[in-house]
Design an enzyme around this catalytic site. Sequence first.
Site, mmCIF file in Angstrom:
data_model
loop_
_atom_site.group_PDB
_atom_site.id
_atom_site.type_symbol
_atom_site.label_atom_id
_atom_site.label_comp_id
_atom_site.label_asym_id
_atom_site.label_seq_id
_atom_site.Cartn_x
_atom_site.Cartn_y
_atom_site.Cartn_z
ATOM 1 N N LYS A 13 -6.948 -3.332 1.019
ATOM 2 C CA LYS A 13 -7.677 -2.478 1.979
ATOM 3 C C LYS A 13 -8.952 -3.177 2.436
ATOM 4 O O LYS A 13 -9.287 -3.152 3.619
ATOM 5 C CB LYS A 13 -8.070 -1.141 1.329
ATOM 6 C CG LYS A 13 -6.940 -0.185 1.035
ATOM 7 C CD LYS A 13 -7.560 1.109 0.498
ATOM 8 C CE LYS A 13 -6.542 2.088 -0.012
ATOM 9 N NZ LYS A 13 -7.172 3.299 -0.546
ATOM 10 N N ASP A 73 -7.822 7.163 1.727
ATOM 11 C CA ASP A 73 -6.718 7.545 0.856
ATOM 12 C C ASP A 73 -5.448 7.421 1.686
ATOM 13 O O ASP A 73 -5.381 7.918 2.819
ATOM 14 C CB ASP A 73 -6.885 8.956 0.291
ATOM 15 C CG ASP A 73 -6.070 9.098 -0.994
ATOM 16 O OD1 ASP A 73 -6.364 8.367 -1.959
ATOM 17 O OD2 ASP A 73 -5.120 9.904 -1.022
ATOM 18 N N HIS A 182 -0.961 2.468 10.201
ATOM 19 C CA HIS A 182 -1.646 3.718 9.863
ATOM 20 C C HIS A 182 -3.161 3.500 9.765
ATOM 21 O O HIS A 182 -3.947 4.267 10.272
ATOM 22 C CB HIS A 182 -1.079 4.250 8.545
ATOM 23 C CG HIS A 182 -1.028 3.224 7.439
ATOM 24 N ND1 HIS A 182 -0.546 1.959 7.620
ATOM 25 C CD2 HIS A 182 -1.450 3.265 6.143
ATOM 26 C CE1 HIS A 182 -0.652 1.273 6.493
ATOM 27 N NE2 HIS A 182 -1.194 2.052 5.578
HETATM 28 P P1 ITT Z 1 -8.957 2.892 -3.745
HETATM 29 O O1 ITT Z 1 -8.774 4.334 -4.173
HETATM 30 O O2 ITT Z 1 -9.938 2.148 -4.623
HETATM 31 O O3 ITT Z 1 -9.245 2.751 -2.296
HETATM 32 P P2 ITT Z 1 -6.134 2.718 -4.310
HETATM 33 O O4 ITT Z 1 -5.150 1.578 -4.321
HETATM 34 O O5 ITT Z 1 -6.195 3.567 -5.558
HETATM 35 O O6 ITT Z 1 -7.570 2.104 -3.972
HETATM 36 P P3 ITT Z 1 -5.055 4.934 -2.823
HETATM 37 O O7 ITT Z 1 -5.258 5.915 -3.917
HETATM 38 O O8 ITT Z 1 -5.367 5.335 -1.425
HETATM 39 O O9 ITT Z 1 -5.887 3.591 -3.052
HETATM 40 O O10 ITT Z 1 -3.559 4.442 -2.930
HETATM 41 C C1 ITT Z 1 -2.905 3.935 -1.838
HETATM 42 C C2 ITT Z 1 -1.713 3.121 -2.299
HETATM 43 O O11 ITT Z 1 -0.747 3.170 -1.237
HETATM 44 C C3 ITT Z 1 -2.112 1.662 -2.463
HETATM 45 O O12 ITT Z 1 -2.420 1.375 -3.813
HETATM 46 C C4 ITT Z 1 -0.874 0.948 -1.976
HETATM 47 O O13 ITT Z 1 0.050 0.863 -3.028
HETATM 48 C C5 ITT Z 1 -0.292 1.896 -0.942
HETATM 49 N N1 ITT Z 1 -0.735 1.521 0.417
HETATM 50 C C6 ITT Z 1 -1.697 2.103 1.190
HETATM 51 N N2 ITT Z 1 -1.836 1.460 2.354
HETATM 52 C C7 ITT Z 1 -0.959 0.445 2.324
HETATM 53 C C8 ITT Z 1 -0.642 -0.586 3.223
HETATM 54 O O14 ITT Z 1 -1.277 -0.728 4.368
HETATM 55 N N3 ITT Z 1 0.312 -1.449 2.852
HETATM 56 C C9 ITT Z 1 0.947 -1.331 1.690
HETATM 57 N N4 ITT Z 1 0.718 -0.407 0.773
HETATM 58 C C10 ITT Z 1 -0.243 0.489 1.081
#
Ligand code: ITT
Length: 195
Positions: A13, A73, A182
């Site tokens: 991210k 998120d 997205h």
């Molecule tokens: P932060 O909360 O620290 O931001 P996180 O990885 O825990 O990090 P999320 O709870 O939002 O973040 O989880 C989103 C998950 O969805 C992330 O770990 C990826 O596995 C997946 N994801 C989100 N956006 C993505 C993308 O653009 N490409 C691939 N996988 C994605």
Amino acid sequence: MLKVLLASRNAGKLREFSELLPDFQFALWPKEAPELPETGAFFQDNALQKAEGARAWWRDHGPEPVDGVLADDSGLCVDALWGGPGVLSARFAPDLSEYRRKNQRLLDMLPEGAGRGARFVCVLAYLPWTGGAFTVSGSVEGSLAREHRGEDGFGYDPIFIPAGHDRTFGELPADIKHSLSHRARACAALRQRLT
Ligand code: ITT
């Protein structure tokens, strides 16, 4: 230039935000800072929870002033899995560390003959240093590949084929992902709200 605390520890991210919002100056969530809770049932709840948690911590410990806090998120919602892993995307298959194996497990969960429709969803919460929060969102429709393909991107990118393409986000160049993802759509909405 807007100086924004990015409340995320996800390296994929972070890279994307610096490419999608090059005119923002980001302060990163420090290693010594606590894990931000995300206990909500919806992407929006979790994005707000992360942004509010980060602002509260930064108020007492932040090394420099910022104009606002940004939290993301997001996740992959698969039709044949009733929208899962969805809001639980980061916590799917916690016993596996590599995304190649998590992705294979997710593909193996699809019932025989099920449709392969899926979408990525991203909700961003922006919290000005003083004032009330707002959220914006973006999504991209697509389908699941038959196997993990490509090494670019992060997370579920190698198994997601955006509609209108035949390569996964793991195979497509970053500029194509950034033209329709997205997160790119949510960033465009954020920019519009801020101006
Ligand atoms: P932060 O909360 O620290 O931001 P996180 O990885 O825990 O990090 P999320 O709870 O939002 O973040 O989880 C989103 C998950 O969805 C992330 O770990 C990826 O596995 C997946 N994801 C989100 N956006 C993505 C993308 O653009 N490409 C691939 N996988 C994605």
